[in-house]
Enzyme design. Sequence first.
Site, PDB file in Angstrom:
ATOM      1  N   ASP A  62       0.805  -1.228   0.000  1.00 58.28           N
ATOM      2  CA  ASP A  62       0.000   0.000   0.000  1.00 58.28           C
ATOM      3  C   ASP A  62       0.838   1.278   0.000  1.00 58.28           C
ATOM      4  O   ASP A  62       0.327   2.352  -0.271  1.00 58.28           O
ATOM      5  CB  ASP A  62      -0.926   0.014   1.234  1.00 58.28           C
ATOM      6  CG  ASP A  62      -0.149  -0.147   2.548  1.00 58.28           C
ATOM      7  OD1 ASP A  62       1.078  -0.368   2.490  1.00 58.28           O
ATOM      8  OD2 ASP A  62      -0.761  -0.067   3.625  1.00 58.28           O
ATOM      9  N   HIS A  63       2.127   1.177   0.310  1.00 63.57           N
ATOM     10  CA  HIS A  63       2.931   2.399   0.444  1.00 63.57           C
ATOM     11  C   HIS A  63       3.588   2.811  -0.871  1.00 63.57           C
ATOM     12  O   HIS A  63       3.413   3.917  -1.346  1.00 63.57           O
ATOM     13  CB  HIS A  63       4.021   2.196   1.501  1.00 63.57           C
ATOM     14  CG  HIS A  63       3.560   2.431   2.903  1.00 63.57           C
ATOM     15  ND1 HIS A  63       2.556   1.705   3.500  1.00 63.57           N
ATOM     16  CD2 HIS A  63       3.974   3.316   3.851  1.00 63.57           C
ATOM     17  CE1 HIS A  63       2.372   2.138   4.743  1.00 63.57           C
ATOM     18  NE2 HIS A  63       3.221   3.121   4.977  1.00 63.57           N
ATOM     19  N   ASP A 117       4.353  -0.970  11.283  1.00 65.21           N
ATOM     20  CA  ASP A 117       3.950   0.381  10.901  1.00 65.21           C
ATOM     21  C   ASP A 117       3.418   1.052  12.161  1.00 65.21           C
ATOM     22  O   ASP A 117       2.671   0.440  12.930  1.00 65.21           O
ATOM     23  CB  ASP A 117       2.859   0.344   9.832  1.00 65.21           C
ATOM     24  CG  ASP A 117       2.642   1.725   9.267  1.00 65.21           C
ATOM     25  OD1 ASP A 117       3.153   2.015   8.162  1.00 65.21           O
ATOM     26  OD2 ASP A 117       1.965   2.539   9.938  1.00 65.21           O
ATOM     27  N   ARG A 377       0.161  13.146  10.038  1.00 62.78           N
ATOM     28  CA  ARG A 377       1.503  13.709  10.230  1.00 62.78           C
ATOM     29  C   ARG A 377       1.727  14.894   9.316  1.00 62.78           C
ATOM     30  O   ARG A 377       1.317  14.863   8.153  1.00 62.78           O
ATOM     31  CB  ARG A 377       2.579  12.649   9.937  1.00 62.78           C
ATOM     32  CG  ARG A 377       2.597  11.613  11.008  1.00 62.78           C
ATOM     33  CD  ARG A 377       3.731  10.628  10.869  1.00 62.78           C
ATOM     34  NE  ARG A 377       3.665   9.768  12.034  1.00 62.78           N
ATOM     35  CZ  ARG A 377       4.030   8.496  12.064  1.00 62.78           C
ATOM     36  NH1 ARG A 377       4.519   7.926  10.984  1.00 62.78           N
ATOM     37  NH2 ARG A 377       3.920   7.807  13.167  1.00 62.78           N
ATOM     38  N   SER A 538       7.542   7.346  12.526  1.00 66.75           N
ATOM     39  CA  SER A 538       7.414   6.045  11.867  1.00 66.75           C
ATOM     40  C   SER A 538       8.153   4.915  12.575  1.00 66.75           C
ATOM     41  O   SER A 538       9.086   5.138  13.344  1.00 66.75           O
ATOM     42  CB  SER A 538       7.956   6.217  10.451  1.00 66.75           C
ATOM     43  OG  SER A 538       8.598   5.070  10.015  1.00 66.75           O
ATOM     44  N   ARG A 540       9.852   2.796  10.834  1.00 67.82           N
ATOM     45  CA  ARG A 540      10.831   2.290   9.858  1.00 67.82           C
ATOM     46  C   ARG A 540      12.164   1.959  10.528  1.00 67.82           C
ATOM     47  O   ARG A 540      12.839   2.831  11.063  1.00 67.82           O
ATOM     48  CB  ARG A 540      10.992   3.262   8.687  1.00 67.82           C
ATOM     49  CG  ARG A 540      11.542   4.614   9.023  1.00 67.82           C
ATOM     50  CD  ARG A 540      11.423   5.570   7.834  1.00 67.82           C
ATOM     51  NE  ARG A 540      10.047   6.010   7.685  1.00 67.82           N
ATOM     52  CZ  ARG A 540       9.676   7.243   7.359  1.00 67.82           C
ATOM     53  NH1 ARG A 540      10.567   8.162   7.077  1.00 67.82           N
ATOM     54  NH2 ARG A 540       8.398   7.563   7.270  1.00 67.82           N
TER      55      ARG A 540
HETATM   56  C1  MIC Z   1       4.558   6.630   7.995  1.00 68.42           C
HETATM   57  O1  MIC Z   1       3.402   6.991   8.154  1.00 68.42           O
HETATM   58  O2  MIC Z   1       5.530   7.354   8.280  1.00 68.42           O
HETATM   59  C2  MIC Z   1       4.816   5.220   7.483  1.00 68.42           C
HETATM   60  C3  MIC Z   1       5.406   5.347   6.142  1.00 68.42           C
HETATM   61  O3  MIC Z   1       3.620   4.530   7.376  1.00 68.42           O
HETATM   62  C4  MIC Z   1       5.753   4.546   8.486  1.00 68.42           C
HETATM   63  C5  MIC Z   1       6.311   3.274   8.039  1.00 68.42           C
HETATM   64  C6  MIC Z   1       7.438   3.412   7.092  1.00 68.42           C
HETATM   65  O4  MIC Z   1       8.285   4.263   7.243  1.00 68.42           O
HETATM   66  O5  MIC Z   1       7.478   2.586   6.189  1.00 68.42           O
HETATM   67  C7  MIC Z   1       5.173   4.323   9.873  1.00 68.42           C
HETATM   68  O6  MIC Z   1       4.357   5.087  10.301  1.00 68.42           O
HETATM   69  O7  MIC Z   1       5.615   3.406  10.599  1.00 68.42           O
HETATM   70 FE1  SF4 Z   2       0.254   5.087   5.071  1.00 70.83          FE
HETATM   71 FE2  SF4 Z   2       1.678   5.788   7.223  1.00 70.83          FE
HETATM   72 FE3  SF4 Z   2       0.205   7.585   5.873  1.00 70.83          FE
HETATM   73 FE4  SF4 Z   2      -1.001   5.741   7.275  1.00 70.83          FE
HETATM   74  S1  SF4 Z   2       0.323   7.343   8.078  1.00 70.83           S
HETATM   75  S2  SF4 Z   2      -1.538   6.391   5.215  1.00 70.83           S
HETATM   76  S3  SF4 Z   2       0.348   3.986   7.010  1.00 70.83           S
HETATM   77  S4  SF4 Z   2       1.997   6.471   5.115  1.00 70.83           S
END
Ligand code: MIC
Ligand code: SF4
Length: 644
Positions: A62-63, A117, A377, A538, A540
Amino acid sequence: MNVTEKILSNHLVFGEKKAGASVGIKIDQTLTQDATGTMAYLEFEALGKEKVETELSLSYIDHNTAQMGPNNMNDHLYLRSVAGRFGIKCSLPGNGICHQVHLERFGKPGKTLLGSDSHTPTGGGLGMLAIGAGGLDVALAMGGEPFTVKWPKVIGVKLTNSLPEWVAAKDVILKLLSILTTKGNVGCVVEYFGPGVRTLSVPQRATITNMGAELGVTTSVFPSDERTKEFLTAQGRANDFTELISDEDASYDKIIEIDLAKLEPLVAMSPSPDNVKSISEVEGTKVGQVIIGSCTNSSYRDLTIAASMLRGRRVHPDVSFLIAPGSRQVMQMIDRDGSLSTFLTAGARILESACGPCIGQGCSPAEGIVSVRTFNRNFSGRTGTPNDLVFLASPETAVMAAICGEIVDPRKQDVIKYPQIEEPESYDHDDWLVVPPPRRRPEIRRASTIGEPPKNAPLPENIEGDILIKLGDKITTDHIMPAGAFMKFRSNISEYAKYVFNCFNEEGKESFYERALKVKNAGHHGIILAGLSYGQGSSREHAAICPMYLGVKVVIALSFERIHSANLINFGILPLTVSEEELEKLRGCEKISIKDVRSKLKVGEPIKASTDDGKEITLSHTLTEKDIETILAGGKLNLFAAKK
Ligand code: MIC
Ligand code: SF4
């Protein structure tokens, strides 16, 4: 007991039920997404297991769906094949955002869910204990290992009355963010209770638990009650329902009361989700872009509200208006009920059901314009535009801004009637984009862009450290490892490592990557200095793996966020804390040495650092014995290999 204690007690494998004590809990379900999933499955492969040992494991794609060049689809094919091989279901691109789909189709009250995540706590809206973690911890949970977490302090949030018109679930969590902020909540769980709970549907609850991630808590949870049953029944999953409510005499470590009736529309301004303002403070701000989407606010309910407001109207000519429905289910339902056509007539641009702009995969705003988004965010630059101006708001407030071209308090206008939305009695569901593991185990498809998890050496006895970077408070993982266009390197550490702290690099000057490699090649160790809440945001684990790859051995900060601190430990980087006064001393020097660090960690003696200008600094930590064992070994993969 409260709901949190009940779920934790039912899943306790080891440890003492005492706030702050390390406990191991059994994980029933896991989820990964593609951006963290490739590394998680490479790590799972390294564990040498035949099959996952959970009740249910899902791999969502999905990313990274923009597919510029072969990297993304290479990852997708790897993920699908590895899922099939190890008994994992794979949700294909187009099926939706992991948290939204998991809520709709797979989450179950009372279960534990570990996801790679940070917004995994969305499942708390269904009464699950849903926790975000690094990929390696998820890999270990898939292999049947208990997940280690601190027994939490439970913050009870008592909700009373019901939301007034034009005030949304998003405003509840923004209110809580304004109270608790994004700092200092590590080790807590937020549990909602009180009469206001039953006035909120599951999708509304999920908005609140989703964005609870921004508080930095372990997770957030709602009870599972009649409303949960309604939702699961409408999803054709009545059998997945179990009631889960706190006992009459349940207690909480702290109680915050929110009178829903007294809330007003709120907006979080750049650069942090806790920079919350009441709508009256930002009214009249001109807006150039509005986006409805992300795992926080893209449910069928959110889009139905948006469609009702837009029916017979067009968006303001100066606004670029985009919609990313949270799942294929939502997309199909807005098609069937005519909302999609309303959006198109109103001038909306429809995006795929995926993370998309939330993670900087396109739709970056132009310089200087305000973008109102229903996301969770707004860290600076996350959109792909440096110094972006992102306001986080509810769908109601966002759509009003799209229609008016500026932020307007929806309560002050009398043109649009507040849409009263009922939850549907039945949701469309066919799940055919969720591929079950085939009967015959497939071969793993590994294209040239898929690397391996890098190896780390055990922690040295003496650290001869060069301070590579000196940072302030609230450094997010978006600062450490950029996402957006750089996410295509997620399965290839040697490439991705070139962009560590990219946002702090200055043109024509040595980059963090170059500096770190120079220090590493000279046989020294890299040190990072930071302030409060290092590693927000995140999950990550690349924010630990890539610095590790570049020779970073220690991060010294005033405090760390939970997931990032666990990721540092998992990859053998030592997270040490320091007082403000001592940090100032460290800021004044370039090199430090930490002698006998292995021996001192083993016997629990204080760790001292001496600076190049002759000062002695005391460094502290909150590491458990297990953490120390992991760091000494150079990370969990080494530890696991040694024990095999
Ligand atoms: C995000 O919202 O920052 C992400 C992308 O979903 C991350 C995960 C990632 O960095 O792949 C998260 O929230 O954990
Ligand atoms: Fe995707 Fe992270 Fe954004 Fe949620 S906050 S939509 S999991 S990138």
